[in-house]
Design a protein around this motif. Sequence first.
Motif, PDB file in Angstrom:
ATOM      1  N   PRO A  90       0.828  -1.213   0.000  1.00  0.00           N
ATOM      2  CA  PRO A  90       0.000   0.000   0.000  1.00  0.00           C
ATOM      3  C   PRO A  90       0.855   1.252   0.000  1.00  0.00           C
ATOM      4  O   PRO A  90       1.971   1.272   0.514  1.00  0.00           O
ATOM      5  CB  PRO A  90      -0.803  -0.124   1.297  1.00  0.00           C
ATOM      6  N   GLU A  91       0.320   2.293  -0.586  1.00  0.00           N
ATOM      7  CA  GLU A  91       1.002   3.585  -0.632  1.00  0.00           C
ATOM      8  C   GLU A  91       0.231   4.573   0.230  1.00  0.00           C
ATOM      9  O   GLU A  91      -0.946   4.849  -0.015  1.00  0.00           O
ATOM     10  CB  GLU A  91       1.069   4.095  -2.075  1.00  0.00           C
ATOM     11  N   ARG A  92       0.885   5.082   1.251  1.00  0.00           N
ATOM     12  CA  ARG A  92       0.238   6.047   2.135  1.00  0.00           C
ATOM     13  C   ARG A  92       0.221   7.420   1.465  1.00  0.00           C
ATOM     14  O   ARG A  92       1.235   7.885   0.960  1.00  0.00           O
ATOM     15  CB  ARG A  92       0.972   6.132   3.473  1.00  0.00           C
ATOM     16  N   LEU A 114      -4.502   4.854   5.125  1.00  0.00           N
ATOM     17  CA  LEU A 114      -3.561   5.223   4.072  1.00  0.00           C
ATOM     18  C   LEU A 114      -3.700   6.690   3.688  1.00  0.00           C
ATOM     19  O   LEU A 114      -2.748   7.306   3.194  1.00  0.00           O
ATOM     20  CB  LEU A 114      -3.780   4.345   2.840  1.00  0.00           C
TER      21      LEU A 114
END
Length: 215
Positions: A90-92, A114
């Motif tokens: 996942p990309e915050r 996120l």
Amino acid sequence: MALTPLPSGDFLLETPGIAAVPTLEPARWAGGDVAVALPRGAAAAPLRRFLSEVEMWLHAQELNDTRRRRGDPPVTTLWPWGATGEPEPPERRATHGTPLAFGSEAYLRGLWQLLGSECRGLPGRFEDVASAAGAAGAVLIVDVGAELERDAECMLADAMSRLDARFVSPSLEALRRGEVDGVTLIANDTLVRLRRHSHLRVWRRARAAGLAGFA
């Protein structure tokens, strides 16, 4: 394998060595025949064997003895479902003006984490959501299953009617009064988006109040 409880009440099941197979979200099968919705085919055989072991494990749990003494039905199995394929890290992201999120659903909580925010508990009525959200707007996930758990005598139609009275109908009334700019309803694969002046589109048929208007 590992089974981890989540704050939402769900469990995270990790099954290394078992191939990912298509599974069905339980909410999509509410009121249907469970046997028809279980994973099928040769690729699903290891997962089906695991579920058989889960049934034997649950049968011996003290939890079910307690439920039987209360007159509640026993918990006989777990329902596995989720994405297939390889997970992506996942990309915050930090965003401004993120709508408030309400609900206990694990996926919603993860998305808002996120986004650098947090998911709030679902309030008792739509008016509490509207007063807290303001101009940023709000995203709500209402859980029919949780509504059914509160009342053993409650049927699916009863649970839907209660959620309609608490959230859907009041949000549509707020839209008609001009208190909100728009309302978007998503039920499984059906999406209905209404704006303040949607009622002026005379080529559309008149809708009944609440969820009945989208049947």
